[in-house]
Design a protein around this motif. Structure first.
Motif, mmCIF file in Angstrom:
data_model
loop_
_atom_site.group_PDB
_atom_site.id
_atom_site.type_symbol
_atom_site.label_atom_id
_atom_site.label_comp_id
_atom_site.label_asym_id
_atom_site.label_seq_id
_atom_site.Cartn_x
_atom_site.Cartn_y
_atom_site.Cartn_z
ATOM 1 N N TRP A 365 0.808 -1.216 0.000
ATOM 2 C CA TRP A 365 0.000 0.000 0.000
ATOM 3 C C TRP A 365 0.846 1.273 0.000
ATOM 4 C CZ3 TRP A 365 -4.735 1.240 -1.233
ATOM 5 C CH2 TRP A 365 -5.235 2.512 -0.875
ATOM 6 N N VAL A 369 0.841 3.990 -3.070
ATOM 7 C CA VAL A 369 0.424 5.379 -2.911
ATOM 8 C C VAL A 369 1.523 6.319 -3.398
ATOM 9 C CG1 VAL A 369 -0.098 7.160 -1.208
ATOM 10 C CG2 VAL A 369 -1.209 4.932 -1.048
ATOM 11 N N LEU A 374 -2.579 8.677 -3.757
ATOM 12 C CA LEU A 374 -3.578 8.098 -2.869
ATOM 13 C C LEU A 374 -4.910 7.882 -3.570
ATOM 14 C CD1 LEU A 374 -4.389 7.164 -0.036
ATOM 15 C CD2 LEU A 374 -4.919 9.552 0.521
#
Length: 420
Positions: A365, A369, A374
């Protein structure tokens, strides 16, 4: 006597009803729902309410709010979807809507420009739906995100289609290998044959068929980033003399005939009205007795209308994407020269595939990002979790359909019983 102004939590309670296993916490300090709920939703700011009030649907409004950061979900999105799916939301009448606006203020009706991650028909290339330039723009929006990002999500196979799990314990990589091999077996590939793989992505099927079945393969993709990655992988694996990946449109392929054609995850992009032209084109590229394997997402019934919607999937994920059911697909295949020989529903396998992709995204993650932003990472988390649940609940399906171009005497040249 003046009427008490309701909090955001009061308004949420009206829509959600009692007993929902969700806790809502709003920026005005109000909250609703059990504190030990498995899912917590935070309404971060007024922008979330604005998206909900002005979007064409609740689904699109929630998506915009989440992608923009105006709405936060604690925990995994998939778990949130499962819980939300069990909630019987109360319909809100006109009088209640007026009261909500009075409480919240008309300023929530302000116009919101499309998010950077969002693309609609007006932002696609000019042209008719599924014209070549518009299709190229739609494909670029979804697939030319970042090859590095896709490596994290998809894993080493770089296969962005439903895997086939030999067992419930098989890994994602094992299942993607089995998917490619199953397609090769259904097509009956033999050394020296020519295979055309349309919508080839990063070339997983191209490399598998060339390496393990001794065929010469041409892959075609509209995504430049996919083609560049796939061409490099072909060279690195020493397959350049038998495998080629082209950046282009399958409609421009003219160097047939081929012994077999694989179409894995392309039909969703071509438009249901174009199915006849699609199958006619592939029929013309095959030699007599040649086989076609069509692998695509489909609807569970033929009674559902094709949606040309303005919802989350169309605006954020697959612009101009369309799916229909097995019946309409097989009808188009039959009516354009193919004899159907086998059909198989793999929807449970796609739910398992999506779980693997969701787990990969969770694991990477922070890097994801940093790589794509995001908002884009949230789009992916949202759409993959929702898709996983849709396959589990039989809202959508995945079918492989095998067709044969019989010769002038009616000979299909296939074994008497399934051979794969």
């Amino acid at each position: 006597m003046s009427r008490k102004r309701r909090t955001i939590a009061d308004i949420i309670a009206t829509a959600v009803g009692a007993g929902a296993p969700i806790e809502f916490v709003a920026y005005d300090g109000s909250r609703y729902g059990p504190t030990d709920a498995p899912v917590k939703v935070r309404v971060v700011n007024e922008q979330a309410l604005s998206y909900l009030a002005t979007s064409a649907s609740m689904e699109l409004g929630l998506a915009r709010a989440y992608v923009s950061g105006a709405l936060e979900v604690e925990g995994k999105i998939y778990d949130a979807f499962k819980v939300l799916g069990s909630v019987d939301f109360e319909p809100i009448g006109v009088a209640e809507k007026v009261r909500v606006l009075r409480d919240l203020g008309l300023k929530i009706l302000k116009w919101n420009p499309p998010l950077p991650e969002e693309i609609g028909a007006s932002r696609l290339a000019h042209g008719l739906r599924h014209a070549k330039n518009r299709d190229a723009a739609a494909i670029k929006h979804h697939y030319d995100v970042s090859n590095t990002f896709y490596e994290w999500v998809l894993g080493p196979s770089m296969a962005y289609t439903c895997a086939v799990y030999p067992t419930a314990e098989s890994t994602l990589e094992e299942a993607q290998y089995e998917k490619h091999d199953l397609v090769c077996r259904k097509l009956g590939l033999q050394p020296g044959q020519r295979l055309l793989d349309i919508g080839c992505g990063w070339g997983g099927m191209v490399r598998h068929a060339a390496k393990h079945y001794g065929v010469t393969v041409v892959g075609v993709t509209l995504s430049r980033q996919q083609a560049e990655w796939g061409q490099k992988a072909v060279a690195e694996q020493g397959l350049s003399d038998v495998a080629e990946i082209r950046h282009g449109d399958y409609r421009d392929v003219v160097d047939g005939p081929f012994d077999a054609i694989s179409s894995i995850g392309l039909t969703e992009h071509i438009g249901v009205k174009n199915y006849s032209a699609y199958f006619q084109k592939l029929h013309g590229l095959l030699r007599p007795q040649g086989r076609l394997l069509n692998h695509s997402i489909m609807r569970p019934t033929n009674t559902e209308r094709v949606a040309y919607g303005r919802g989350f999937i169309n605006r954020f994920v697959f612009p101009d994407g369309e799916i229909t059911a097995l019946g309409r697909t097989v009808t188009a295949l039959q009516d354009n020269g193919f004899e159907p020989r086998h059909a198989e529903n793999l929807r449970e396998h796609y739910a398992m595939t999506l779980k693997g992709w969701c787990d990969n995204l969770d694991e990477h993650w922070d890097e994801a990002v940093q790589e794509v932003g995001l908002g884009t990472a949230r789009v992916w988390a949202l759409y993959m979790a929702a898709s996983r649940l849709s396959f589990e609940k039989n809202k959508i399906q995945l079918h492989q359909v095998l067709g044969v171009k019989v010769d002038s005497t009616g000979n299909a040249n296939v074994p008497l019983r399934p051979w794969f």
